[in-house]
Design a protein around this motif. Structure first.
Motif, PDB file in Angstrom:
ATOM      1  N   LEU A 156      22.206 -38.236 133.285  1.00 14.55           N
ATOM      2  CA  LEU A 156      22.735 -37.534 134.457  1.00 14.55           C
ATOM      3  C   LEU A 156      21.738 -36.495 134.981  1.00 14.55           C
ATOM      4  CD1 LEU A 156      25.390 -37.156 136.115  1.00 14.55           C
ATOM      5  CD2 LEU A 156      26.027 -35.385 134.477  1.00 14.55           C
TER       6      LEU A 156
ATOM      7  N   HIS B 222      14.738 -41.379 134.251  1.00 15.94           N
ATOM      8  CA  HIS B 222      16.148 -41.735 134.425  1.00 15.94           C
ATOM      9  C   HIS B 222      16.399 -43.223 134.169  1.00 15.94           C
ATOM     10  CE1 HIS B 222      19.254 -43.564 137.023  1.00 15.94           C
ATOM     11  NE2 HIS B 222      19.995 -42.598 136.541  1.00 15.94           N
TER      12      HIS B 222
ATOM     13  N   ARG C 169      18.815 -44.820 131.428  1.00  9.09           N
ATOM     14  CA  ARG C 169      19.991 -45.596 131.841  1.00  9.09           C
ATOM     15  C   ARG C 169      19.940 -47.000 131.244  1.00  9.09           C
ATOM     16  NH1 ARG C 169      23.651 -45.006 137.158  1.00  9.09           N
ATOM     17  NH2 ARG C 169      24.540 -47.074 137.135  1.00  9.09           N
TER      18      ARG C 169
ATOM     19  N   ASP D 192      26.360 -38.152 127.745  1.00 10.24           N
ATOM     20  CA  ASP D 192      26.394 -38.864 129.026  1.00 10.24           C
ATOM     21  C   ASP D 192      27.655 -39.695 129.185  1.00 10.24           C
ATOM     22  OD1 ASP D 192      24.281 -38.620 130.870  1.00 10.24           O
ATOM     23  OD2 ASP D 192      22.899 -39.631 129.508  1.00 10.24           O
ATOM     24  N   TYR D 193      28.088 -40.320 128.090  1.00  3.86           N
ATOM     25  CA  TYR D 193      29.215 -41.251 128.190  1.00  3.86           C
ATOM     26  C   TYR D 193      30.519 -40.640 127.705  1.00  3.86           C
ATOM     27  CZ  TYR D 193      25.748 -44.370 129.765  1.00  3.86           C
ATOM     28  OH  TYR D 193      24.759 -44.904 130.540  1.00  3.86           O
TER      29      TYR D 193
ATOM     30  N   THR E 252      37.791 -38.433 134.518  1.00  4.47           N
ATOM     31  CA  THR E 252      37.604 -39.085 135.814  1.00  4.47           C
ATOM     32  C   THR E 252      38.614 -40.211 136.000  1.00  4.47           C
ATOM     33  OG1 THR E 252      35.977 -40.429 134.653  1.00  4.47           O
ATOM     34  CG2 THR E 252      35.127 -38.638 136.043  1.00  4.47           C
TER      35      THR E 252
ATOM     36  N   ARG F 239      22.149 -30.614 142.880  1.00  4.83           N
ATOM     37  CA  ARG F 239      20.755 -31.032 142.791  1.00  4.83           C
ATOM     38  C   ARG F 239      19.896 -29.787 143.007  1.00  4.83           C
ATOM     39  NH1 ARG F 239      23.288 -35.079 141.360  1.00  4.83           N
ATOM     40  NH2 ARG F 239      23.016 -37.171 142.207  1.00  4.83           N
TER      41      ARG F 239
ATOM     42  N   TYR G  49      30.993 -34.774 147.142  1.00  3.96           N
ATOM     43  CA  TYR G  49      31.460 -36.167 147.338  1.00  3.96           C
ATOM     44  C   TYR G  49      32.846 -36.161 147.992  1.00  3.96           C
ATOM     45  CZ  TYR G  49      28.374 -36.437 143.194  1.00  3.96           C
ATOM     46  OH  TYR G  49      27.356 -36.274 142.302  1.00  3.96           O
TER      47      TYR G  49
ATOM     48  N   GLY H 123      32.759 -41.717 146.092  1.00  2.00           N
ATOM     49  CA  GLY H 123      33.523 -41.181 144.956  1.00  2.00           C
ATOM     50  C   GLY H 123      32.912 -41.525 143.608  1.00  2.00           C
TER      51      GLY H 123
ATOM     52  N   GLY I 269      29.607 -41.653 143.439  1.00  2.00           N
ATOM     53  CA  GLY I 269      28.222 -41.273 143.700  1.00  2.00           C
ATOM     54  C   GLY I 269      27.543 -42.333 144.547  1.00  2.00           C
TER      55      GLY I 269
ATOM     56  N   HIS J  32      21.899 -42.517 140.577  1.00  2.00           N
ATOM     57  CA  HIS J  32      22.869 -41.905 139.657  1.00  2.00           C
ATOM     58  C   HIS J  32      24.293 -42.415 139.870  1.00  2.00           C
ATOM     59  CE1 HIS J  32      20.197 -39.017 137.716  1.00  2.00           C
ATOM     60  NE2 HIS J  32      19.634 -38.850 138.898  1.00  2.00           N
TER      61      HIS J  32
ATOM     62  N   CYS K 110      27.729 -44.063 139.553  1.00  2.00           N
ATOM     63  CA  CYS K 110      28.438 -44.087 138.258  1.00  2.00           C
ATOM     64  C   CYS K 110      28.106 -45.311 137.407  1.00  2.00           C
ATOM     65  CB  CYS K 110      29.939 -44.044 138.508  1.00  2.00           C
ATOM     66  SG  CYS K 110      30.870 -44.059 136.968  1.00  2.00           S
TER      67      CYS K 110
HETATM   68  C1  HEM Z   1      37.320 -43.190 138.262  1.00  2.00           C
HETATM   69  C2  HEM Z   1      36.451 -42.916 137.303  1.00  2.00           C
HETATM   70  C3  HEM Z   1      35.074 -42.342 137.533  1.00  2.00           C
HETATM   71  C4  HEM Z   1      34.578 -41.634 138.598  1.00  2.00           C
HETATM   72  C5  HEM Z   1      35.291 -41.253 139.884  1.00  2.00           C
HETATM   73  C6  HEM Z   1      33.190 -41.329 138.300  1.00  2.00           C
HETATM   74  C7  HEM Z   1      32.339 -40.654 139.163  1.00  2.00           C
HETATM   75  C8  HEM Z   1      30.971 -40.517 138.955  1.00  2.00           C
HETATM   76  C9  HEM Z   1      30.049 -39.927 139.896  1.00  2.00           C
HETATM   77  C10 HEM Z   1      30.436 -39.314 141.233  1.00  2.00           C
HETATM   78  C11 HEM Z   1      28.809 -40.010 139.362  1.00  2.00           C
HETATM   79  C12 HEM Z   1      27.502 -39.581 140.045  1.00  2.00           C
HETATM   80  C13 HEM Z   1      26.823 -38.380 139.426  1.00  2.00           C
HETATM   81  C14 HEM Z   1      25.659 -37.868 140.243  1.00  2.00           C
HETATM   82  O1  HEM Z   1      25.550 -38.156 141.461  1.00  2.00           O
HETATM   83  O2  HEM Z   1      24.877 -37.091 139.698  1.00  2.00           O
HETATM   84  C15 HEM Z   1      28.936 -40.622 138.062  1.00  2.00           C
HETATM   85  C16 HEM Z   1      27.891 -40.847 137.186  1.00  2.00           C
HETATM   86  C17 HEM Z   1      28.072 -41.289 135.889  1.00  2.00           C
HETATM   87  N1  HEM Z   1      29.232 -41.780 135.331  1.00  2.00           N
HETATM   88 FE1  HEM Z   1      31.028 -41.893 136.219  1.00  2.00          FE
HETATM   89  N2  HEM Z   1      32.889 -41.840 137.068  1.00  2.00           N
HETATM   90  C18 HEM Z   1      34.006 -42.467 136.557  1.00  2.00           C
HETATM   91  C19 HEM Z   1      34.114 -43.113 135.333  1.00  2.00           C
HETATM   92  C20 HEM Z   1      33.122 -43.183 134.378  1.00  2.00           C
HETATM   93  C21 HEM Z   1      33.250 -43.815 133.092  1.00  2.00           C
HETATM   94  C22 HEM Z   1      34.510 -44.531 132.585  1.00  2.00           C
HETATM   95  C23 HEM Z   1      32.036 -43.668 132.447  1.00  2.00           C
HETATM   96  C24 HEM Z   1      31.597 -44.146 131.091  1.00  2.00           C
HETATM   97  C25 HEM Z   1      32.004 -45.251 130.502  1.00  2.00           C
HETATM   98  C26 HEM Z   1      31.147 -42.963 133.364  1.00  2.00           C
HETATM   99  C27 HEM Z   1      29.845 -42.665 133.100  1.00  2.00           C
HETATM  100  C28 HEM Z   1      28.971 -42.132 134.025  1.00  2.00           C
HETATM  101  C29 HEM Z   1      27.567 -41.867 133.727  1.00  2.00           C
HETATM  102  C30 HEM Z   1      26.846 -42.138 132.396  1.00  2.00           C
HETATM  103  C31 HEM Z   1      27.008 -41.342 134.901  1.00  2.00           C
HETATM  104  C32 HEM Z   1      25.566 -40.887 135.114  1.00  2.00           C
HETATM  105  C33 HEM Z   1      24.772 -42.029 135.727  1.00  2.00           C
HETATM  106  C34 HEM Z   1      23.345 -41.643 136.025  1.00  2.00           C
HETATM  107  O3  HEM Z   1      23.009 -40.460 136.061  1.00  2.00           O
HETATM  108  O4  HEM Z   1      22.568 -42.590 136.248  1.00  2.00           O
HETATM  109  N3  HEM Z   1      31.846 -42.692 134.519  1.00  2.00           N
HETATM  110  N4  HEM Z   1      30.267 -40.934 137.841  1.00  2.00           N
END
Ligand code: HEM
Length: 400
Positions: free
Chosen positions: A88, A95, A99, A234-235, A242, A290, A313, A340, A342, A346, A348
């Motif tokens: 993240l 990154h 990832r 991260d996870y 969320t 950021r 967002y 929502g 992203g 990055h 999701c």
């Molecule tokens: C409705 C459910 C979820 C929403 C709305 C959501 C939303 C987001 C958003 C907005 C970001 C972007 C972050 C950024 O711009 O810096 C993100 C990244 C991320 N999410 Fe989710 N998320 C959800 C569920 C999950 C779940 C279930 C997991 C794990 C199994 C997860 C793991 C991650 C990870 C690891 C990132 C970072 C990705 C990166 O930096 O490349 N998320 N999420």
């Protein structure tokens, strides 16, 4: 917080505290005011620049050279230092490498293997709740699947699972400013830190799980062992609150807009789109930050290097410049390009899993519930996550 930047006179500024209880309860009028004020608004209280229009939110998220995540995505610097080493809080090319470490666990194929078990669990859960007639859609519905699916997916031992919700909520509070709310979560964050430290040290994760993938990467020399806790965070951090928020928001919206539930019930193929519409209208993650790496311009407003930019967002997802009747809940709206989850590199990483859980529950509900009646609700106050602590509903079963 002291103000260290003096924005040019023509840049709109505000002293509103986006992290006050009132703003957390009712943020949408302020989001509209921010969007109308300009492409960028300076938040005096946090020495941060808020971006709230859809077009500019996407621009910022896309340009990782200028708007870096490497300095952390939190409003406060102490927590940004704790995010060092996470996917993240990193920029390409580092990154992409990070990832990639657990990408295998998140492919549609790998997730597909879990789908049947998740759907079966959803069926049993929903059948039991509908038979009861009244239940709490947060504590008895929205939390149940994520709390069983995610720990198994990451490969966590049974010990400590009962603390996961407190820890996850503390993580999201800490991504806001270090206000009282975030400070109250500091002991939970410390516990989470030592829990993850123990996992890594003793290797107590299930073979073949995502957590095992992280530890294997260290054993094979692809990442230093010292980076494993960050990758676990991260996870562990974003996977629960969320998804729980989104499922709860869905039931709340369907209980208020019963005609939208009728549409879903009559045509369950609408479920994936309906879930996107829920995430657009009641976006679970309100905003992440950021840092600018150089002087830049957003929609014609110049911002210096080393500035913090808050990417909203939730505000972009209601921008009337992008969406027609943005306040309306419409499960048939073309909504695939909401932010929502992203946008850009990055975007999701876990959305596939979140969608499987939410779709499974909505599918089971659509087969059994004619309508939801809202009996009462209570908002959860978190710096970043928009959610309910409780949503009490009565359901009318189909055919009753
Ligand atoms: C409705 C459910 C979820 C929403 C709305 C959501 C939303 C987001 C958003 C907005 C970001 C972007 C972050 C950024 O711009 O810096 C993100 C990244 C991320 N999410 Fe989710 N998320 C959800 C569920 C999950 C779940 C279930 C997991 C794990 C199994 C997860 C793991 C991650 C990870 C690891 C990132 C970072 C990705 C990166 O930096 O490349 N998320 N999420």
């Amino acid at each position: 917080m002291t103000r260290s930047t003096v924005p040019p006179a023509e840049v709109p500024t505000t002293d509103v505290d986006l992290y006050s209880d009132d703003q957390i309860r009712e943020p949408y009028e302020t989001y509209r005011a921010l969007r109308d004020a300009g492409p960028v608004v300076y938040l005096e209280k946090y020495d941060t620049w808020a971006v709230s229009r859809y077009e500019h939110v996407r621009e910022v998220l896309k340009d990782t050279d200028t708007f870096s995540s490497a300095g952390g995505v939190s409003v406060n610097e102490p927590f940004n230092r704790q995010l060092v080493g996470t996917t993240l809080a990193s920029d390409p090319p580092e990154h992409d490498k990070l990832r990639g470490i657990v990408a295998g666990s998140l492919t549609p194929r790998a997730l597909g293997d879990r789908r049947a078990a998740i759907e079966e669990q959803a069926e049993q859960l929903v059948a039991g709740l509908v038979a009861r007639g009244e239940f709490d859609a947060v504590t008895e519905l929205a939390r149940v699947l994520p709390l069983s699916v995610v720990p198994d997916f990451i490969g966590l031992p049974q010990d400590g699972r009962d603390r996961l919700l407190d820890w996850a909520s503390a993580v999201f509070d800490a991504i806001g400013p270090m206000n009282e709310r975030a400070q109250r979560g500091l002991p939970a964050l410390a516990q989470l830190g030592s829990y993850i430290g123990d996992l890594v040290e003793h290797g107590t994760v299930t073979p073949g799980s995502l957590g095992d993938g992280v530890l294997s990467a260290a054993r094979e020399g692809r990442i230093p062992t010292g980076q494993c806790p960050a990758l676990m965070l991260d996870y562990l951090g974003p996977a629960l609150d969320t998804t729980i928020s989104a499922i709860g928001n869905a039931i709340y919206l369907f209980s208020r807009y019963t005609e939208q539930w009728d549409k879903v019930r009559e045509d369950p193929k609408l479920i994936p789109n309906a879930f996107n519409e829920v995430v657009r209208l009641e976006t679970p993650i309100r905003g992440f930050c950021r840092h600018t790496t150089k002087e830049t311009s957003i929609g014609g407003t110049t911002i210096g290097a080393g500035q913090k930019v808050l990417v909203l967002y939730a505000a972009a997802n209601r921008d009337e410049r992008k969406w027609q009747d943005p306040e309306t809940f419409d499960v048939t709206r073309r909504v695939g390009d909401h932010v929502g989850f992203g946008f850009g590199v990055h975007g999701c990483a876990g959305q596939g899993l979140a969608r499987i859980e939410a779709h499974a529950l909505l599918k089971s509900l659509a087969a059994r519930v004619a309508s939801f009646e809202l009996l009462g609700s209570e908002r959860a106050l978190n710096n970043v996550i928009r959610a309910f602590a409780s949503i009490r509903v009565r359901v009318t079963p189909i055919g009753a």
